[in-house]
Scaffold this motif. Structure first.
Motif, PDB file in Angstrom:
ATOM      1  N   VAL A  47       1.106  -0.667   0.030  1.00  0.00           N
ATOM      2  CA  VAL A  47       0.030   0.024  -0.388  1.00  0.00           C
ATOM      3  C   VAL A  47       1.387   1.015   0.349  1.00  0.00           C
ATOM      4  N   VAL A  48       1.900   1.281   1.068  1.00  0.00           N
ATOM      5  CA  VAL A  48       3.050   2.354   0.400  1.00  0.00           C
ATOM      6  C   VAL A  48       3.480   2.655  -0.562  1.00  0.00           C
ATOM      7  N   GLY A  49       3.767   1.519  -1.173  1.00  0.00           N
ATOM      8  CA  GLY A  49       4.165   1.898  -2.451  1.00  0.00           C
ATOM      9  C   GLY A  49       3.127   2.224  -3.600  1.00  0.00           C
ATOM     10  N   ALA A  68       9.575   0.596  10.382  1.00  0.00           N
ATOM     11  CA  ALA A  68       8.798  -0.034  11.106  1.00  0.00           C
ATOM     12  C   ALA A  68       8.927  -1.261  10.503  1.00  0.00           C
ATOM     13  N   MET A  69       9.351  -1.349   9.464  1.00  0.00           N
ATOM     14  CA  MET A  69       9.493  -2.595   9.010  1.00  0.00           C
ATOM     15  C   MET A  69      10.497  -3.782   9.059  1.00  0.00           C
ATOM     16  N   HIS A  70      11.263  -2.827   9.247  1.00  0.00           N
ATOM     17  CA  HIS A  70      12.990  -3.342  10.012  1.00  0.00           C
ATOM     18  C   HIS A  70      13.203  -4.152  11.195  1.00  0.00           C
ATOM     19  N   HIS A 101      17.368   1.206  -1.737  1.00  0.00           N
ATOM     20  CA  HIS A 101      16.388  -0.066  -0.851  1.00  0.00           C
ATOM     21  C   HIS A 101      17.241  -0.832  -0.215  1.00  0.00           C
ATOM     22  N   ASP A 102      16.965  -1.439   0.307  1.00  0.00           N
ATOM     23  CA  ASP A 102      18.169  -2.835   0.937  1.00  0.00           C
ATOM     24  C   ASP A 102      16.195  -3.927   2.076  1.00  0.00           C
ATOM     25  N   ILE A 103      15.383  -3.359   2.084  1.00  0.00           N
ATOM     26  CA  ILE A 103      14.358  -4.256   2.887  1.00  0.00           C
ATOM     27  C   ILE A 103      13.852  -5.546   1.825  1.00  0.00           C
ATOM     28  N   LEU A 107      15.191  -9.384   3.229  1.00  0.00           N
ATOM     29  CA  LEU A 107      14.548 -10.673   3.514  1.00  0.00           C
ATOM     30  C   LEU A 107      13.943 -11.527   2.699  1.00  0.00           C
ATOM     31  N   VAL A 108      15.272 -11.796   1.314  1.00  0.00           N
ATOM     32  CA  VAL A 108      16.308 -12.612   0.622  1.00  0.00           C
ATOM     33  C   VAL A 108      17.502 -13.118   1.820  1.00  0.00           C
ATOM     34  N   SER A 109      18.233 -12.179   2.267  1.00  0.00           N
ATOM     35  CA  SER A 109      18.914 -12.450   3.007  1.00  0.00           C
ATOM     36  C   SER A 109      18.234 -13.934   4.401  1.00  0.00           C
ATOM     37  N   TYR A 194      17.034 -15.469 -12.360  1.00  0.00           N
ATOM     38  CA  TYR A 194      15.683 -14.162 -11.434  1.00  0.00           C
ATOM     39  C   TYR A 194      15.108 -15.000 -10.436  1.00  0.00           C
ATOM     40  N   ALA A 195      14.636 -14.174  -9.935  1.00  0.00           N
ATOM     41  CA  ALA A 195      13.594 -14.941  -8.271  1.00  0.00           C
ATOM     42  C   ALA A 195      12.638 -13.394  -8.018  1.00  0.00           C
ATOM     43  N   ARG A 196      11.375 -13.406  -7.929  1.00  0.00           N
ATOM     44  CA  ARG A 196      10.527 -12.864  -7.788  1.00  0.00           C
ATOM     45  C   ARG A 196       9.914 -11.880  -6.370  1.00  0.00           C
TER      46      ARG A 196
HETATM   47  C1  B12 Z   1      10.380   1.528   0.516  1.00  0.00           C
HETATM   48  C2  B12 Z   1      10.808   2.340  -0.463  1.00  0.00           C
HETATM   49  C3  B12 Z   1      11.723   3.401   0.017  1.00  0.00           C
HETATM   50  C4  B12 Z   1      12.901   3.869   1.006  1.00  0.00           C
HETATM   51  C5  B12 Z   1      13.233   2.434   0.870  1.00  0.00           C
HETATM   52  C6  B12 Z   1      14.260   2.121   2.226  1.00  0.00           C
HETATM   53  C7  B12 Z   1      14.810   0.696   2.438  1.00  0.00           C
HETATM   54  N1  B12 Z   1      15.664   1.107   3.597  1.00  0.00           N
HETATM   55  O1  B12 Z   1      14.626  -0.180   1.815  1.00  0.00           O
HETATM   56  C8  B12 Z   1      13.354   4.962   0.992  1.00  0.00           C
HETATM   57  C9  B12 Z   1      12.344   5.939   1.626  1.00  0.00           C
HETATM   58  C10 B12 Z   1      15.024   4.945   1.009  1.00  0.00           C
HETATM   59  C11 B12 Z   1      13.423   5.471  -1.148  1.00  0.00           C
HETATM   60  C12 B12 Z   1      13.545   5.770  -2.035  1.00  0.00           C
HETATM   61  C13 B12 Z   1      13.633   6.332  -3.080  1.00  0.00           C
HETATM   62  N2  B12 Z   1      12.487   5.017  -3.917  1.00  0.00           N
HETATM   63 CO1  B12 Z   1      11.839   3.508  -3.173  1.00  0.00          CO
HETATM   64  N3  B12 Z   1      10.244   2.342  -2.381  1.00  0.00           N
HETATM   65  C14 B12 Z   1       9.898   1.864  -1.488  1.00  0.00           C
HETATM   66  C15 B12 Z   1       9.035   0.823  -1.414  1.00  0.00           C
HETATM   67  C16 B12 Z   1       7.724   1.586  -1.222  1.00  0.00           C
HETATM   68  C17 B12 Z   1       9.062  -0.030  -0.767  1.00  0.00           C
HETATM   69  C18 B12 Z   1       9.393  -1.698  -1.301  1.00  0.00           C
HETATM   70  C19 B12 Z   1      10.077  -2.742  -0.621  1.00  0.00           C
HETATM   71  O2  B12 Z   1      10.916  -2.426   0.660  1.00  0.00           O
HETATM   72  N4  B12 Z   1       9.217  -3.494  -0.216  1.00  0.00           N
HETATM   73  C20 B12 Z   1       8.855  -4.246   0.220  1.00  0.00           C
HETATM   74  C21 B12 Z   1       9.553  -5.718  -0.154  1.00  0.00           C
HETATM   75  C22 B12 Z   1       9.660  -6.819   0.726  1.00  0.00           C
HETATM   76  O3  B12 Z   1       9.598  -6.041  -1.602  1.00  0.00           O
HETATM   77  P1  B12 Z   1      11.199  -5.947  -2.541  1.00  0.00           P
HETATM   78  O4  B12 Z   1      12.385  -4.713  -2.692  1.00  0.00           O
HETATM   79  O5  B12 Z   1      10.012  -5.671  -4.071  1.00  0.00           O
HETATM   80  O6  B12 Z   1      11.902  -7.331  -2.664  1.00  0.00           O
HETATM   81  C23 B12 Z   1      11.815  -8.345  -2.973  1.00  0.00           C
HETATM   82  C24 B12 Z   1      11.613  -9.225  -4.208  1.00  0.00           C
HETATM   83  O7  B12 Z   1      11.944  -7.479  -5.219  1.00  0.00           O
HETATM   84  C25 B12 Z   1      12.894  -9.768  -4.570  1.00  0.00           C
HETATM   85  N5  B12 Z   1      13.841  -9.670  -4.748  1.00  0.00           N
HETATM   86  C26 B12 Z   1      14.506  -8.204  -3.736  1.00  0.00           C
HETATM   87  N6  B12 Z   1      16.016  -7.842  -3.976  1.00  0.00           N
HETATM   88  C27 B12 Z   1      16.327  -9.142  -4.450  1.00  0.00           C
HETATM   89  C28 B12 Z   1      17.285  -9.569  -4.805  1.00  0.00           C
HETATM   90  C29 B12 Z   1      17.670 -10.872  -5.072  1.00  0.00           C
HETATM   91  C30 B12 Z   1      18.908 -11.722  -5.787  1.00  0.00           C
HETATM   92  C31 B12 Z   1      16.563 -11.652  -5.403  1.00  0.00           C
HETATM   93  C32 B12 Z   1      16.481 -12.921  -6.025  1.00  0.00           C
HETATM   94  C33 B12 Z   1      14.819 -11.199  -5.647  1.00  0.00           C
HETATM   95  C34 B12 Z   1      15.363 -10.434  -4.584  1.00  0.00           C
HETATM   96  O8  B12 Z   1      12.091 -10.564  -2.690  1.00  0.00           O
HETATM   97  C35 B12 Z   1      12.276  -9.783  -2.096  1.00  0.00           C
HETATM   98  C36 B12 Z   1      11.636 -10.162  -0.569  1.00  0.00           C
HETATM   99  O9  B12 Z   1      10.692 -10.705  -1.811  1.00  0.00           O
HETATM  100  C37 B12 Z   1       8.752   0.988  -3.385  1.00  0.00           C
HETATM  101  C38 B12 Z   1       7.331   0.547  -3.617  1.00  0.00           C
HETATM  102  C39 B12 Z   1       7.583  -0.946  -4.535  1.00  0.00           C
HETATM  103  N7  B12 Z   1       5.815  -1.494  -4.097  1.00  0.00           N
HETATM  104  O10 B12 Z   1       8.398  -1.938  -4.746  1.00  0.00           O
HETATM  105  C40 B12 Z   1       9.565   2.084  -3.202  1.00  0.00           C
HETATM  106  C41 B12 Z   1       9.801   2.530  -4.969  1.00  0.00           C
HETATM  107  C42 B12 Z   1      10.824   1.178  -5.558  1.00  0.00           C
HETATM  108  N8  B12 Z   1      10.625   3.558  -4.835  1.00  0.00           N
HETATM  109  C43 B12 Z   1      10.432   4.281  -5.874  1.00  0.00           C
HETATM  110  C44 B12 Z   1      11.402   5.412  -6.161  1.00  0.00           C
HETATM  111  C45 B12 Z   1      11.282   6.410  -7.128  1.00  0.00           C
HETATM  112  C46 B12 Z   1      12.088   5.827  -5.119  1.00  0.00           C
HETATM  113  C47 B12 Z   1      12.934   7.162  -5.051  1.00  0.00           C
HETATM  114  C48 B12 Z   1      13.170   7.401  -6.337  1.00  0.00           C
HETATM  115  C49 B12 Z   1      11.952   8.585  -4.440  1.00  0.00           C
HETATM  116  C50 B12 Z   1      12.999   9.786  -4.549  1.00  0.00           C
HETATM  117  N9  B12 Z   1      11.838  11.158  -5.444  1.00  0.00           N
HETATM  118  O11 B12 Z   1      14.051  10.003  -4.371  1.00  0.00           O
HETATM  119  C51 B12 Z   1      14.214   7.401  -3.661  1.00  0.00           C
HETATM  120  C52 B12 Z   1      15.296   7.022  -4.591  1.00  0.00           C
HETATM  121  C53 B12 Z   1      16.338   6.372  -3.572  1.00  0.00           C
HETATM  122  C54 B12 Z   1      17.508   5.471  -3.964  1.00  0.00           C
HETATM  123  N10 B12 Z   1      18.212   5.965  -5.103  1.00  0.00           N
HETATM  124  O12 B12 Z   1      17.840   4.430  -3.875  1.00  0.00           O
HETATM  125  C55 B12 Z   1       9.843   3.623  -6.919  1.00  0.00           C
HETATM  126  C56 B12 Z   1      11.020   2.845  -8.418  1.00  0.00           C
HETATM  127  C57 B12 Z   1      10.077   3.343  -9.531  1.00  0.00           C
HETATM  128  C58 B12 Z   1      11.072   2.514 -11.004  1.00  0.00           C
HETATM  129  N11 B12 Z   1      10.237   1.916 -11.361  1.00  0.00           N
HETATM  130  O13 B12 Z   1      12.251   3.168 -10.675  1.00  0.00           O
HETATM  131  C59 B12 Z   1       9.340   2.749  -6.304  1.00  0.00           C
HETATM  132  C60 B12 Z   1       8.986   1.652  -7.060  1.00  0.00           C
HETATM  133  C61 B12 Z   1       7.597   3.106  -5.919  1.00  0.00           C
HETATM  134  C62 B12 Z   1       7.039   4.107  -6.803  1.00  0.00           C
HETATM  135  N12 B12 Z   1       5.976   3.337  -7.268  1.00  0.00           N
HETATM  136  O14 B12 Z   1       7.015   4.840  -7.138  1.00  0.00           O
HETATM  137  N13 B12 Z   1      12.238   3.823  -1.651  1.00  0.00           N
END
Ligand code: B12
Length: 213
Positions: A47-49, A68-70, A101-103, A107-109, A194-196
């Motif tokens: 929802v945050v995304g 909060a998630m960390h 982004h490192d969450i 989680l993968v780790s 690749y993994a989702r």
């Molecule tokens: C939290 C967040 C942030 C936080 C990050 C904090 C942190 N410590 O991680 C902060 C506030 C720093 C941030 C900043 C920015 N963000 Co941001 N962020 C998000 C958000 C809301 C959630 C990401 C997240 O943690 N998801 C939860 C985790 C569990 O899911 P995940 O990351 O996808 O990981 C899963 C899979 O992808 C996969 N996976 C991930 N990594 C790996 C690695 C391997 C090897 C494998 C196999 C699998 C895998 O497994 C994971 C677990 O299931 C997303 C929106 C979204 N829904 O993705 C936007 C999002 C990624 N951000 C976005 C943007 C635009 C930004 C900023 C540019 C905003 C700005 N104007 O400054 C900056 C960029 C900063 C930078 N240089 O990186 C956009 C990206 C758009 C794009 N297509 O490029 C998104 C999609 C938001 C949006 N809808 O517009 N963000």
């Protein structure tokens, strides 16, 4: 379940204490850590995304949700990780250069540790050369690269090219993940997989290493 919805909402609102408290409460009442993760934390973060994209939420609020998630992941980690198991191999992970982004990577780790793998985590914003040096130093079987931005995903390619140039590519398999990447992109940049999500990441690692159970 009401408490899981409350957890998701508290992630969205960035309520650090409440998220940790609810996580503990749900675990104490017998809810599985996977359910807390998927139906509470990830549901809230999704929802945050959406709100970030539509301009309803701004960076400071998103950071608050991320903290909060960390906090909650720290509580969940021991429940997701199998302690004391024999290592099945070393996996190195890192978020590529320019990406904060490192969450997802964390989680993968956690899930890989849970499946018995040793993790070397290089953190976020990791330049290609640092990956190269760390591969030489730690000799992981697999390198997992994470990127969440369409701009930084290109640094996965640069990283693989640097590993190639250093003559290390045959020593390590590379997998990639993160919202903007796909199997097609993995093929294009010469990654091995690749993994989702984090669960599928564990399956992919096992498949690449020929681990059966
Ligand atoms: C939290 C967040 C942030 C936080 C990050 C904090 C942190 N410590 O991680 C902060 C506030 C720093 C941030 C900043 C920015 N963000 Co941001 N962020 C998000 C958000 C809301 C959630 C990401 C997240 O943690 N998801 C939860 C985790 C569990 O899911 P995940 O990351 O996808 O990981 C899963 C899979 O992808 C996969 N996976 C991930 N990594 C790996 C690695 C391997 C090897 C494998 C196999 C699998 C895998 O497994 C994971 C677990 O299931 C997303 C929106 C979204 N829904 O993705 C936007 C999002 C990624 N951000 C976005 C943007 C635009 C930004 C900023 C540019 C905003 C700005 N104007 O400054 C900056 C960029 C900063 C930078 N240089 O990186 C956009 C990206 C758009 C794009 N297509 O490029 C998104 C999609 C938001 C949006 N809808 O517009 N963000």
């Amino acid at each position: 379940m009401k408490e899981l919805q409350e957890l998701a909402q508290s992630v969205e609102q960035g309520q650090v204490q409440k998220v940790s408290g609810l996580t503990q409460q749900l675990l104490d009442s017998g809810v599985s850590p996977q359910t807390v993760l998927n139906d509470g934390l990830i549901a809230g973060m999704t929802v945050v995304g959406e709100k970030m994209r539509s301009g309803e939420m701004y960076l400071p609020e998103v950071l608050q949700s991320a903290s909060a998630m960390h906090g909650s992941l720290k509580i969940l980690k021991p429940h997701l990780v199998r302690e004391g198991a024999q290592s099945r191999g070393k996996i190195m992970v890192g978020t590529v250069k320019g990406d904060m982004h490192d969450i997802g990577k964390n989680l993968v780790s956690i899930m890989l540790q849970g499946a018995g793998f040793d993790i070397v985590d290089l953190g976020l914003n990791v330049p290609p050369q640092k990956f190269v040096e760390a591969i030489t130093a730690h000799q992981p079987a697999i390198l997992g690269l994470s990127a969440m931005l369409t701009t930084t995903m290109l640094n996965m390619k640069t990283t693989i090219e640097a590993i190639n140039a250093a003559g290390l590519r045959s020593n390590v398999k590379v997998i990639i993940g993160g919202a903007p990447v796909s199997q097609k992109f993995a093929d294009e940049i010469g990654a091995d997989g690749y993994a989702r999500d984090a669960v599928l990441a564990v399956d992919k690692v096992k498949q690449l290493l020929g681990v059966t159970a």
